[in-house]
Design an enzyme around this catalytic site. Structure first.
Site, PDB file in Angstrom:
ATOM      1  N   GLU A  50       0.665  -1.003   0.102  1.00 31.02           N
ATOM      2  CA  GLU A  50       0.209  -0.337  -0.256  1.00 31.02           C
ATOM      3  C   GLU A  50       0.603   1.487  -0.648  1.00 31.02           C
ATOM      4  O   GLU A  50       0.315   1.952  -0.473  1.00 31.02           O
ATOM      5  CB  GLU A  50      -0.619  -0.102   0.798  1.00 31.02           C
ATOM      6  CG  GLU A  50      -1.748  -1.552   1.146  1.00 31.02           C
ATOM      7  CD  GLU A  50      -1.850  -2.390   1.398  1.00 31.02           C
ATOM      8  OE1 GLU A  50      -2.322  -2.637   1.954  1.00 31.02           O
ATOM      9  OE2 GLU A  50      -0.955  -2.641   1.961  1.00 31.02           O
ATOM     10  N   PHE A 112     -11.861  -6.597  14.421  1.00 23.26           N
ATOM     11  CA  PHE A 112     -10.642  -7.021  13.636  1.00 23.26           C
ATOM     12  C   PHE A 112     -10.339  -5.844  12.254  1.00 23.26           C
ATOM     13  O   PHE A 112     -10.895  -5.623  11.698  1.00 23.26           O
ATOM     14  CB  PHE A 112     -10.941  -8.369  12.891  1.00 23.26           C
ATOM     15  CG  PHE A 112     -10.114  -9.007  12.159  1.00 23.26           C
ATOM     16  CD1 PHE A 112      -8.772  -9.638  12.234  1.00 23.26           C
ATOM     17  CD2 PHE A 112     -10.546  -8.959  10.652  1.00 23.26           C
ATOM     18  CE1 PHE A 112      -7.725  -9.482  11.626  1.00 23.26           C
ATOM     19  CE2 PHE A 112      -9.249  -9.791  10.177  1.00 23.26           C
ATOM     20  CZ  PHE A 112      -7.915  -9.936   9.449  1.00 23.26           C
ATOM     21  N   GLN A 113      -9.048  -5.701  12.413  1.00 24.59           N
ATOM     22  CA  GLN A 113      -8.724  -4.835  11.316  1.00 24.59           C
ATOM     23  C   GLN A 113      -8.657  -3.112  11.047  1.00 24.59           C
ATOM     24  O   GLN A 113      -9.330  -2.925  10.210  1.00 24.59           O
ATOM     25  CB  GLN A 113      -8.425  -5.619  10.251  1.00 24.59           C
ATOM     26  CG  GLN A 113      -7.695  -6.398   9.463  1.00 24.59           C
ATOM     27  CD  GLN A 113      -7.572  -6.657   8.063  1.00 24.59           C
ATOM     28  OE1 GLN A 113      -8.245  -6.956   7.150  1.00 24.59           O
ATOM     29  NE2 GLN A 113      -6.246  -7.442   8.091  1.00 24.59           N
ATOM     30  N   LYS A 162     -17.647  -0.337   6.252  1.00 24.09           N
ATOM     31  CA  LYS A 162     -18.312  -1.165   5.577  1.00 24.09           C
ATOM     32  C   LYS A 162     -19.853  -0.995   4.806  1.00 24.09           C
ATOM     33  O   LYS A 162     -19.835  -1.532   3.990  1.00 24.09           O
ATOM     34  CB  LYS A 162     -17.628  -2.508   5.787  1.00 24.09           C
ATOM     35  CG  LYS A 162     -17.544  -3.791   4.787  1.00 24.09           C
ATOM     36  CD  LYS A 162     -17.298  -5.053   5.385  1.00 24.09           C
ATOM     37  CE  LYS A 162     -17.400  -6.118   4.069  1.00 24.09           C
ATOM     38  NZ  LYS A 162     -16.531  -7.892   4.193  1.00 24.09           N
ATOM     39  N   MET A 474      24.123   7.470   1.721  1.00 27.23           N
ATOM     40  CA  MET A 474      24.748   9.224   2.557  1.00 27.23           C
ATOM     41  C   MET A 474      24.882   9.189   4.275  1.00 27.23           C
ATOM     42  O   MET A 474      25.505   9.822   4.736  1.00 27.23           O
ATOM     43  CB  MET A 474      22.784   9.886   2.569  1.00 27.23           C
ATOM     44  CG  MET A 474      23.076  11.565   3.313  1.00 27.23           C
ATOM     45  SD  MET A 474      24.261  12.281   2.219  1.00 27.23           S
ATOM     46  CE  MET A 474      23.633  12.870   0.807  1.00 27.23           C
TER      47      MET A 474
END
Length: 560
Positions: A50, A112-113, A162, A474
């Site tokens: 993502e 959940f999530q 949802k 760097m």
């Protein structure tokens, strides 16, 4: 009014915003939208992380000038977008992020999530929404795009529970958006413009410092006209690179921590500094109390919050850069004849010539400076270059000349390693007919290389040039210069083999050992219909110079 589900309304609203591509990854909480997407004529590009979806949307936005769209599910899908959203926020890039969320009755119950993505992203978005009713979706989407693209652009997030996606409601699509308290100012104040014009006319050593706002407002033409009328040299920030052609006699290149010697020296000699679309970041100015102490500073910016935030200015102009520069030019041209010659112009030309002669004596072998100058010769003027972050980025900023706006895309404010490759995919999707090249370091490319799979499966051919020093370059440079060469956790030890890595993803990989070989492979790569990774071994001892050490001013630059 028309009856439909929230998911269908979302996609209809996106079509009305002329969205033709979404970068994303599906998951449970966003599945109703993905199910509806199956029947919609909007291209979806399945990314492999993502964060890469957000960076690709960002690259798309910067290359095209249109908003980029990314989408993810709830919880970890949404939180994986966060780095890309923060990157877009720091660089004022118009990105609209869409996230799934647990159903409304489950919000706040650690379902959940579940993640409070609105709370998490509040400091790194221009605005964000959580949609509570399906009927609100059309107006919310319209508002999100309006906020993302007007005034100072930036990312906007829309969080979609949802059950809102599956809810059916009467939908009203409207073009009328009224946001209380949000009225971006575009036109410059006439009195301020008049004062700015007078200061520029009286200047003996004018310098223009251009930032990313010049590109965002499509003001490059106006900038060039003022520069050529006043015979004023132009230097840019990293984000402004490309807004003024760097092969122009009046171009000084980039200024700042790793700016060109010419830019860092001459800006300190200015008596009037016209600063446009730039926020005076520490990487641009060095120590602020030592930045242009003898110059009167005119600051043009669309965001009033930037005026006086970092640097004290003599004349502020809050306005869109294009409108401000066009108004200044129209007043100037009535009063000024083009200065064909001046002591200041002579000083600029002589210093640039001296520095060029000096630089030409120090370019042998596979040195990054020579590689990037050769790359410029091998690419058409309109080719798009993205960069990763680290030494590779600064070598590109100093040694690869950008001729046009929106052809040099880099992570500025956040300095996000792994940005360049997914951004190159977004840029290629936006501009499929242009060659797109990611200038990478091995450390940065490793962070997002999994999206080589995306480039192959989605037929998005780009070229990745890995300046491979087997180090976090760097970090190692700082350890070399300031930490007595104690290389703590900065050695990558030549793993992976980038040629084999590319081939594992069904891309093509090459390792080059000479400048001639490099040039030959680049020419082949940019014509290829599959992504190419070019591994270029370079010395781990190579430093990025010039360099202004942290806490010092531009006059303290190390350049030998």
């Amino acid at each position: 009014m028309v009856k439909m589900t929230g998911a269908e309304a979302l996609l209809e609203a996106l079509k009305k915003e002329k969205v033709n591509v979404i970068f994303g990854i599906p998951g449970g909480a966003i599945l109703p939208v993905y199910d509806m997407l199956y029947d919609f004529d909007i291209r979806h590009i399945l990314m492999k992380h993502e964060q890469c979806a957000a960076h690709a949307a960002d690259g798309y936005a910067r290359a095209s000038g249109r908003p980029g769209v990314c989408m993810a599910t709830s919880g970890p899908g949404a939180t994986n977008l966060v780095t890309g959203i923060a990157n877009a926020y720091m660089d004022s890039s118009p990105v609209v992020a869409l996230t799934g969320q647990v159903p409304r009755p489950m919000i706040g119950k650690d379902a959940f999530q579940e993640a409070d993505i609105v709370g998490i992203t509040t400091p790194i978005t221009k605005y964000n929404f959580q949609v509570k009713r399906a009927s609100d979706i059309p107006k919310t989407v319209k508002t999100a795009f309006y906020i993302a693209t007007t005034g100072r652009p930036g990312p906007v997030l829309v969080d979609l529970p949802k059950d809102v996606q599956t809810e059916t409601a009467e939908m009203e699509f409207t073009d009328n958006i009224e946001i209380r308290g949000y009225k971006p100012k575009h036109d410059p104040h006439p009195l301020q413009v008049k004062k700015a014009t007078e200061m520029l006319i009286q200047a003996e050593r004018p310098v223009i410092l251009a930032g990313g706002g010049v590109i965002l407002s499509n003001a490059s033409s106006e900038l060039s006209k003022i520069s050529e009328l006043l015979m004023s040299p132009v230097t840019t920030s990293l984000m402004g690179k490309g807004c003024f052609p760097e092969n122009h006699p009046l171009s000084l290149g980039m200024v700042g921590m790793h700016g060109t010697v010419a830019a860092n020296k001459l800006i300190l000699e200015a008596d009037v500094l016209l600063v446009v679309g730039l926020r005076f970041s520490d990487r641009t100015t060095g120590r602020l109390d030592m930045f242009c102490p003898d110059a009167k500073i005119i600051h043009v910016d669309i965001d009033s919050a930037e005026i006086g935030k970092n640097a004290k200015v003599d004349l502020p102009i809050v306005a869109d850069a294009k409108k401000a520069l066009e108004t200044i030019y129209q007043l100037l041209i009535q009063q000024v004849k083009k200065k064909e010659d001046s002591p200041w112009l002579k000083r600029v030309q002589e210093l640039k010539e001296q520095l060029q002669n000096r630089a030409n004596n120090n370019k042998t072998g596979l040195k990054p400076s020579r590689l990037l100058e050769d790359l410029r010769k091998d690419l058409p003027e309109d080719a798009i270059v993205t960069t990763e972050v680290g030494q590779n980025q600064m070598w590109a900023a100093v040694h690869f000349k950008a001729y046009r706006p929106r052809t040099f895309i880099s992570s500025g404010g956040l300095g996000t390693m792994g940005f360049g490759f997914p951004a190159s995919l977004g840029a290629k999707v936006a501009c499929p007919d242009k060659p797109v090249v990611d200038i990478a370091g091995d450390g940065s490319f490793i962070m997002t290389e999994q999206d080589l799979a995306t480039s192959v499966l989605e037929n998005i051919p780009v070229t990745v040039i890995v300046l491979n020093n087997s180090m976090l370059g760097m970090v190692a440079q700082w350890q070399r210069l300031f930490y007595n060469r104690r290389y703590s956790a900065s050695e990558l030890k030549g793993i992976p083999d980038f040629v084999k890595l590319a081939e594992a993803y069904k891309a093509q990989g090459f390792r080059v050992e000479s400048l001639d070989e490099f040039s030959e492979v680049v020419k082949k790569a940019i014509k290829s219909d599959v992504t190419t990774v070019i591994d270029v071994p370079i010395s781990p001892e190579e430093n990025v110079l010039p360099m202004v050490p942290v806490g010092l001013g531009l006059k303290d630059m190390i350049w030998e």
